[in-house]
Write a protein that holds these residues in place. Structure first.
Motif, PDB file in Angstrom:
ATOM      1  N   UNK A 186      28.427  -8.077  51.624  1.00  0.00           N
ATOM      2  CA  UNK A 186      27.923  -9.349  52.151  1.00  0.00           C
ATOM      3  C   UNK A 186      27.023 -10.084  51.171  1.00  0.00           C
ATOM      4  N   UNK A 187      26.666  -9.459  50.052  1.00  0.00           N
ATOM      5  CA  UNK A 187      25.751 -10.083  49.096  1.00  0.00           C
ATOM      6  C   UNK A 187      26.529 -10.981  48.145  1.00  0.00           C
ATOM      7  N   UNK A 188      26.218 -12.282  48.092  1.00  0.00           N
ATOM      8  CA  UNK A 188      26.934 -13.185  47.181  1.00  0.00           C
ATOM      9  C   UNK A 188      26.464 -13.057  45.732  1.00  0.00           C
ATOM     10  N   UNK A 189      27.325 -13.525  44.832  1.00  0.00           N
ATOM     11  CA  UNK A 189      27.030 -13.527  43.398  1.00  0.00           C
ATOM     12  C   UNK A 189      26.900 -14.968  42.911  1.00  0.00           C
ATOM     13  N   UNK A 190      25.767 -15.262  42.303  1.00  0.00           N
ATOM     14  CA  UNK A 190      25.514 -16.571  41.691  1.00  0.00           C
ATOM     15  C   UNK A 190      25.654 -16.385  40.187  1.00  0.00           C
ATOM     16  N   UNK A 191      26.832 -16.669  39.666  1.00  0.00           N
ATOM     17  CA  UNK A 191      27.137 -16.356  38.275  1.00  0.00           C
ATOM     18  C   UNK A 191      26.600 -17.407  37.303  1.00  0.00           C
ATOM     19  N   UNK A 192      25.947 -16.925  36.237  1.00  0.00           N
ATOM     20  CA  UNK A 192      25.642 -17.792  35.097  1.00  0.00           C
ATOM     21  C   UNK A 192      26.964 -17.972  34.343  1.00  0.00           C
ATOM     22  N   UNK A 193      27.837 -18.764  34.915  1.00  0.00           N
ATOM     23  CA  UNK A 193      29.197 -18.859  34.410  1.00  0.00           C
ATOM     24  C   UNK A 193      29.273 -19.597  33.077  1.00  0.00           C
ATOM     25  N   UNK A 194      28.530 -20.683  32.973  1.00  0.00           N
ATOM     26  CA  UNK A 194      28.561 -21.514  31.765  1.00  0.00           C
ATOM     27  C   UNK A 194      27.158 -21.473  31.166  1.00  0.00           C
ATOM     28  N   UNK A 195      26.943 -20.490  30.317  1.00  0.00           N
ATOM     29  CA  UNK A 195      25.630 -20.285  29.717  1.00  0.00           C
ATOM     30  C   UNK A 195      25.764 -20.354  28.204  1.00  0.00           C
ATOM     31  N   UNK A 196      25.111 -21.332  27.629  1.00  0.00           N
ATOM     32  CA  UNK A 196      25.244 -21.593  26.205  1.00  0.00           C
ATOM     33  C   UNK A 196      24.207 -20.824  25.382  1.00  0.00           C
ATOM     34  N   UNK A 197      24.557 -20.530  24.147  1.00  0.00           N
ATOM     35  CA  UNK A 197      23.617 -19.955  23.174  1.00  0.00           C
ATOM     36  C   UNK A 197      22.744 -21.102  22.683  1.00  0.00           C
ATOM     37  N   UNK A 198      21.767 -21.440  23.494  1.00  0.00           N
ATOM     38  CA  UNK A 198      21.030 -22.687  23.344  1.00  0.00           C
ATOM     39  C   UNK A 198      19.647 -22.483  22.735  1.00  0.00           C
ATOM     40  N   UNK A 199      19.168 -23.527  22.085  1.00  0.00           N
ATOM     41  CA  UNK A 199      17.803 -23.537  21.568  1.00  0.00           C
ATOM     42  C   UNK A 199      16.786 -23.922  22.635  1.00  0.00           C
ATOM     43  N   UNK A 200      17.245 -24.230  23.837  1.00  0.00           N
ATOM     44  CA  UNK A 200      16.365 -24.643  24.919  1.00  0.00           C
ATOM     45  C   UNK A 200      15.732 -23.472  25.667  1.00  0.00           C
ATOM     46  N   UNK A 201      15.954 -22.237  25.206  1.00  0.00           N
ATOM     47  CA  UNK A 201      15.431 -21.069  25.913  1.00  0.00           C
ATOM     48  C   UNK A 201      14.133 -20.521  25.315  1.00  0.00           C
ATOM     49  N   UNK A 202      13.627 -21.140  24.269  1.00  0.00           N
ATOM     50  CA  UNK A 202      12.482 -20.568  23.568  1.00  0.00           C
ATOM     51  C   UNK A 202      11.308 -20.213  24.454  1.00  0.00           C
ATOM     52  N   UNK A 203      10.783 -21.130  25.266  1.00  0.00           N
ATOM     53  CA  UNK A 203       9.646 -20.782  26.118  1.00  0.00           C
ATOM     54  C   UNK A 203       9.961 -19.672  27.114  1.00  0.00           C
ATOM     55  N   UNK A 204      11.198 -19.634  27.636  1.00  0.00           N
ATOM     56  CA  UNK A 204      11.574 -18.564  28.555  1.00  0.00           C
ATOM     57  C   UNK A 204      11.457 -17.198  27.887  1.00  0.00           C
ATOM     58  N   UNK A 205      11.845 -17.118  26.633  1.00  0.00           N
ATOM     59  CA  UNK A 205      11.776 -15.822  25.947  1.00  0.00           C
ATOM     60  C   UNK A 205      10.337 -15.369  25.774  1.00  0.00           C
ATOM     61  N   UNK A 206       9.410 -16.332  25.682  1.00  0.00           N
ATOM     62  CA  UNK A 206       7.991 -15.970  25.720  1.00  0.00           C
ATOM     63  C   UNK A 206       7.630 -15.416  27.094  1.00  0.00           C
ATOM     64  N   UNK A 207       8.178 -16.045  28.133  1.00  0.00           N
ATOM     65  CA  UNK A 207       7.843 -15.642  29.498  1.00  0.00           C
ATOM     66  C   UNK A 207       8.421 -14.284  29.852  1.00  0.00           C
ATOM     67  N   UNK A 208       9.666 -14.032  29.435  1.00  0.00           N
ATOM     68  CA  UNK A 208      10.353 -12.792  29.797  1.00  0.00           C
ATOM     69  C   UNK A 208      10.203 -11.704  28.746  1.00  0.00           C
ATOM     70  N   UNK A 209       9.550 -12.018  27.623  1.00  0.00           N
ATOM     71  CA  UNK A 209       9.404 -11.064  26.519  1.00  0.00           C
ATOM     72  C   UNK A 209      10.774 -10.505  26.126  1.00  0.00           C
TER      73      UNK A 209
END
Length: 324
Positions: A186-209
């Protein structure tokens, strides 16, 4: 010469008229708010590159959840940042790990809150990649087994939705089969289907280490130059059992939101990522832009492109703007 029949301005003549014919709206229930939980106690530390976004220990998360619920936000996306990391990211599928503890805590206090669990290994591995490494390369099929185990552990903790972000080939069906076999059909899946190797993730990588210690993620995340490839990725995920499709990042790839909307009938999710958030915050802090107007225009743009839901770090602010 303008024809007497071409009077488009008739429907723009006043605020009331514009409200009457407005095609797209952002609602509080469209918003998904990301949260970062860490081990320890009495921790509420602002992430330097993401003003207004914090690391929370479990005791401080309780106060944050009160604010989220009071704002009317109905969905959160959980990211755990463990102290212990190893080559196979074992804390990702540890039933007593920080992410699972946070999920249980939220569901016990707020059973109606939709808790979405980000399912990846990057913040749990000592090398920072989204899968198991062998001779410097991410091993796809061995990683799938660990992702399925992680999803099952998160579902056992009470997650309402599993959101795999790893971009391994076959990750949706591996997780779907793992969930089904464990009694979580019964648990649905929310897929990161279209995920780019993007430069927009920099601050997130600080957040998630989660910055890779070597190399990059271009061998498994998508090339930002490609669009047709995204349709192939999404089609595979839907075929394998995905219930939602995410486009990440959303702002620079709004065309992909539209392409998915035109080709698939599942809910489409736009991820308004960390650098998109931080750029707005930085410009607003310098007085260069009107933060509220910029944010709302961006989110309406996601809706106009076809997004049903929006993951955004602006969610609490937007909720306040919508209800004042």
């Amino acid at each position: 010469m303008t024809s007497k029949f071409d009077r488009h301005r008739r429907l723009r003549s006043s605020a009331a008229m514009r409200n009457l014919v407005r095609e797209n709206h952002v609602h509080i229930e469209d918003l998904i708010y990301p949260l970062f939980v860490v081990e320890g106690s009495n921790i509420k530390e602002e992430i330097p590159s993401m003003p207004g976004v914090y690391h929370f220990s479990l005791d401080m998360l309780a106060e944050e959840m009160k604010e989220i619920v009071a704002a009317g936000i109905q969905s959160v996306l959980m990211f755990g940042v463990p102290e212990f990391k190893d080559a196979c990211g074992s804390e990702a599928y540890n039933d007593q790990a920080i992410t699972q503890q946070a999920i249980r805590q939220i569901k016990e206090s707020y059973p109606e809150m939709i808790v979405i669990a980000d399912t990846c290994l990057c913040q749990y591995t000592d090398h920072g990649h989204c899968g198991v490494l062998h001779e410097g390369e991410v091993v796809n099929d061995e990683t799938l087994k660990l992702l399925a185990a992680t999803a099952v552990s998160q579902a056992k903790a009470g997650a309402d939705i599993i959101a795999p972000s790893n971009m391994m080939d076959g990750f949706v069906i591996a997780i779907r089969e793992g969930l089904d076999e464990a009694g979580f059909a019964h648990i649905p899946i929310m897929s990161y289907a279209v995920k780019y190797a993007s430069s927009f993730y920099g601050p997130f990588r600080d957040a998630a280490h989660s910055t890779p210690q070597s190399g990059d993620r271009k061998s498994y995340q998508m090339d930002p130059a490609n669009a047709r490839e995204g349709l192939l990725e999404a089609a595979s995920d839907v075929r394998e059992g995905a219930d939602f499709l995410i486009v990440k990042p959303a702002l620079a790839f709004m065309d992909m939101v539209l392409r998915l909307r035109e080709n698939f009938h599942v809910p489409i999710v736009a991820y308004n990522v960390s650098a998109e958030y931080s750029m707005v915050k930085a410009a607003a802090a310098n007085g260069w832009i009107d933060e509220e107007r910029i944010v709302m225009e961006t989110l309406v743009g996601f809706k106009r492109a076809g997004a049903d839901l929006i993951i955004t770090y602006h969610a609490k602010d937007v909720a306040k703007w919508l209800t004042r």
